[in-house]
Design an enzyme around this catalytic site. Structure first.
Site, short mmCIF file in Angstrom:
data_model
loop_
_atom_site.label_atom_id
_atom_site.label_comp_id
_atom_site.label_asym_id
_atom_site.label_seq_id
_atom_site.Cartn_x
_atom_site.Cartn_y
_atom_site.Cartn_z
N ASN A 9 0.87 -1.18 0.00
CA ASN A 9 0.00 0.00 0.00
C ASN A 9 0.91 1.23 0.00
O ASN A 9 1.52 1.55 1.02
CB ASN A 9 -0.90 -0.02 1.25
CG ASN A 9 -1.73 1.24 1.38
OD1 ASN A 9 -1.86 2.01 0.42
ND2 ASN A 9 -2.29 1.45 2.56
N TRP A 10 0.98 1.89 -1.14
CA TRP A 10 1.86 3.07 -1.23
C TRP A 10 1.26 4.29 -0.56
O TRP A 10 1.93 5.31 -0.43
CB TRP A 10 2.13 3.39 -2.70
CG TRP A 10 3.06 2.44 -3.40
CD1 TRP A 10 3.66 1.32 -2.87
CD2 TRP A 10 3.52 2.53 -4.76
NE1 TRP A 10 4.45 0.72 -3.81
CE2 TRP A 10 4.38 1.44 -4.99
CE3 TRP A 10 3.28 3.42 -5.80
CZ2 TRP A 10 5.02 1.22 -6.22
CZ3 TRP A 10 3.90 3.20 -7.03
CH2 TRP A 10 4.76 2.12 -7.22
N LYS A 11 -0.01 4.22 -0.20
CA LYS A 11 -0.72 5.37 0.36
C LYS A 11 -0.54 6.59 -0.56
O LYS A 11 -0.51 6.43 -1.77
CB LYS A 11 -0.22 5.67 1.78
CG LYS A 11 -0.16 4.42 2.65
CD LYS A 11 -0.03 4.72 4.11
CE LYS A 11 0.22 3.42 4.85
NZ LYS A 11 -0.09 3.49 6.26
N HIS A 95 -9.69 0.57 4.83
CA HIS A 95 -8.37 0.77 5.43
C HIS A 95 -8.48 1.67 6.66
O HIS A 95 -9.31 2.58 6.70
CB HIS A 95 -7.41 1.40 4.41
CG HIS A 95 -5.99 1.45 4.91
ND1 HIS A 95 -5.53 2.49 5.68
CD2 HIS A 95 -4.97 0.58 4.80
CE1 HIS A 95 -4.27 2.25 6.01
NE2 HIS A 95 -3.90 1.09 5.48
N GLY A 227 2.69 -1.17 4.31
CA GLY A 227 2.66 0.24 3.96
C GLY A 227 4.07 0.78 3.77
O GLY A 227 4.71 0.57 2.73
N GLY A 228 4.59 1.44 4.80
CA GLY A 228 5.89 2.13 4.72
C GLY A 228 7.00 1.31 4.09
O GLY A 228 7.73 1.79 3.21
#
Ligand code: PEP
Length: 259
Positions: A9-11, A95, A227-228
């Site tokens: 998830n690159w956000k 999310h 994510g990160g």
């Protein structure tokens, strides 16, 4: 045989100009892609670029959310069919940042889910408790309430659940393997009883290359949502490599037990 699933998830990160290097880096990592499924969820504006860069099918592509209907007066939203048009097969829904930063409630998430499934998108449905809910001992009840929307999904639909404790997302504080396993077992039990099927269940929340093998070695952990640590191709690749190793060690142990 189910295959483990690793999702990035690159956000709201990266510029379009960074996409190509990411895909090249990921390809060069030479991962055991026959043993797992990989999904990347970029910002919607990067879908086309990521899709054309990844045409060799090293991973599938996901939207990070989708609109609550096929079309209409929903300013700022992107319809599920539009994501599909740009090459996304998947969408993340519910999310933690949508639930807690943008205050999406169960009713809205349910509409998004129905719209996504009608459009033929596969869904990664995220659930998870806050720190105060965990401290109050309501984790299971909170997760089960969030899972309620899945009753909208017909049996056999390609559905994945992601357990993401809110206190572990972006904080560096990963759930212990025992905490993850306990919640995943609750989710598996709920899905078995209420849906008559058990989807793959991903863990998400401060996953890193150093903890992915141990998490994947848990009985009910079928994949990871990252994510990160997914923003660098090398780091996401290392998570997958170690994660597959953890998964394989579990599977061979289970085969031994069943002998
Ligand atoms: C996420 O965004 O779903 C997530 C798990 O983030 P992080 O890995 O950064 O905690």
């Amino acid at each position: 045989v189910i295959r483990p699933l690793f999702a990035a998830n690159w956000k709201m990160n990266k510029q379009v100009s960074e996409v190509r290097a990411y895909v090249q880096g990921f390809i060069q990592a030479a991962l055991p892609l026959e043993k797992c499924e990989v999904v990347v969820a970029p910002p919607s504006t990067h879908l086309t670029t990521l899709g054309s860069e990844a045409q060799n099918r090293v991973f599938q592509i996901a939207g990070q959310n989708c609109g609550p209907a096929a079309s209409g007066a929903f300013t700022g939203e992107i319809a599920p069919g539009m994501l599909k048009e740009l090459g996304a097969d998947w969408v993340l829904l519910g999310h933690s940042e949508r639930r807690h930063v943008f205050h999406e409630d169960e009713a809205l998430i349910g509409k998004r889910l129905s719209a996504a499934l009608s459009a033929g998108l596969k869904v990664i449905f995220c659930v998870g408790e806050t720190l105060s809910e965990r401290k109050q001992g309501t984790t299971r009840a909170v997760i089960e309430k969030q899972l309620g929307n899945l009753k909208l999904a017909q049996k056999g639909k390609d559905l994945v659940v992601a357990y993401e404790p809110v206190w572990a997302i972006g904080t560096g504080e990963v759930a212990t393997p025992e905490q993850a396993e306990e919640a995943h077992r609750w989710i598996a039990e709920w899905c078995g009883a209420e849906l008559g099927q058990t989807p793959r269940i991903l863990y998400g929340g401060s996953v890193k290359p150093e903890n992915s093998a141990e998490l994947m070695a848990q009985r009910h952990v079928d994949g990871l949502l990252v994510g990160g640590a997914s923003l660098e191709a090398e780091s996401f690749a290392a998570i997958i490599r170690h994660g597959v190793r953890g998964w394989e060690s579990k599977v061979s142990l289970m085969k031994e037990v069943l002998k």
